[in-house]
Design an enzyme around this catalytic site. Sequence first.
Site, short mmCIF file in Angstrom:
data_model
loop_
_atom_site.label_atom_id
_atom_site.label_comp_id
_atom_site.label_asym_id
_atom_site.label_seq_id
_atom_site.Cartn_x
_atom_site.Cartn_y
_atom_site.Cartn_z
N LEU A 62 17.03 -6.92 5.16
CA LEU A 62 17.82 -5.75 5.36
C LEU A 62 16.98 -4.48 4.98
O LEU A 62 16.47 -4.51 4.02
CB LEU A 62 19.05 -6.03 4.56
CG LEU A 62 20.12 -7.17 5.06
CD1 LEU A 62 21.24 -7.29 4.21
CD2 LEU A 62 20.46 -6.83 6.55
N ASP A 63 17.04 -3.47 5.81
CA ASP A 63 16.34 -2.38 5.72
C ASP A 63 16.93 -1.51 4.51
O ASP A 63 17.98 -1.81 4.11
CB ASP A 63 15.81 -1.56 6.84
CG ASP A 63 17.29 -1.01 7.42
OD1 ASP A 63 17.98 -0.74 6.84
OD2 ASP A 63 17.24 -0.91 8.84
N TYR A 64 16.34 -0.58 4.05
CA TYR A 64 16.51 0.12 3.04
C TYR A 64 18.14 0.97 3.18
O TYR A 64 18.96 0.97 2.15
CB TYR A 64 15.90 1.50 2.95
CG TYR A 64 15.97 2.13 1.67
CD1 TYR A 64 15.30 1.88 0.34
CD2 TYR A 64 16.44 3.56 1.50
CE1 TYR A 64 15.57 2.67 -0.78
CE2 TYR A 64 16.62 4.36 0.43
CZ TYR A 64 16.16 3.61 -0.91
OH TYR A 64 16.22 4.48 -2.03
#
Length: 266
Positions: free
Chosen positions: A114-116
């Site tokens: 999951l990205d930032y």
Amino acid sequence: MKNQPETKEDNTRLNKFISHNSKYSRREADAIIAEGRVKVNKKTITDLSTKVLDSDIVAIDNKPIKFEKNKMYTVLVYNKPKGELVTKNDPQGRRIIFDTLGAKYKHFLPIGRLDYASEGVLLLTDSVDVANGLMHSDLQRVYKIKVSGPINKQVEDAMLHGLELEDATKGAWKDSKVKSMSFAPFLGYKIDSVKDTFSKLKVAITEGKNRELRRFFAHFGLDVMDLKRVEYGGISLNNLPTGKSRYLTREEYKNLKDYLHTKDND
């Protein structure tokens, strides 16, 4: 009596072996190898391209790494908050998931990313086989999304029928090497609200890598304002608060075991 078939051992790069079976990331593994702190079968190794077998004895600072190919595994469900990176360390000093989860889970492998700026269900495991089995699966991933504009017929048609883009760089990280992308039809979607300035919807897809959803909606001029994964392969948060974790339930472990067994026999 029939001869037993030979068991083929995995030939794994040393830094990957260390990362999968210890607290060290691959970057950190490269560093300790270069420093001469790693031994394979009691021989100091400094060559970063070295590969090892499951039967090799790998030691760091003369302490052997425990490796059990068929060990019992653990799967952790983490409700990842925004503002954390899914990595074992960050050279820029940004917050990572293990700052919250704690050092005792640093040898766990994230199943996907999951990205930032994204949040929600993140699965982690201490089993390489389980991680690979789930990451390369077509299990359903469900997301709640808020985008910066109305969902029109063109967007719905693409969700229903898929999309091929030669230039899928909008919505991608600026350094991404992935330019073109093929978007499979969504498994399902539900539009909760549509306004001139934003829309909210729930979608189900089978991958979600390389910022797939952000790229998809960016093609239509829609920025993803919020993205939360609420389910992965039937495993949901179950009211788990943001920044907290839980183990799989007995039923979830059973379903996972059944799925992996079926996958192995396909």
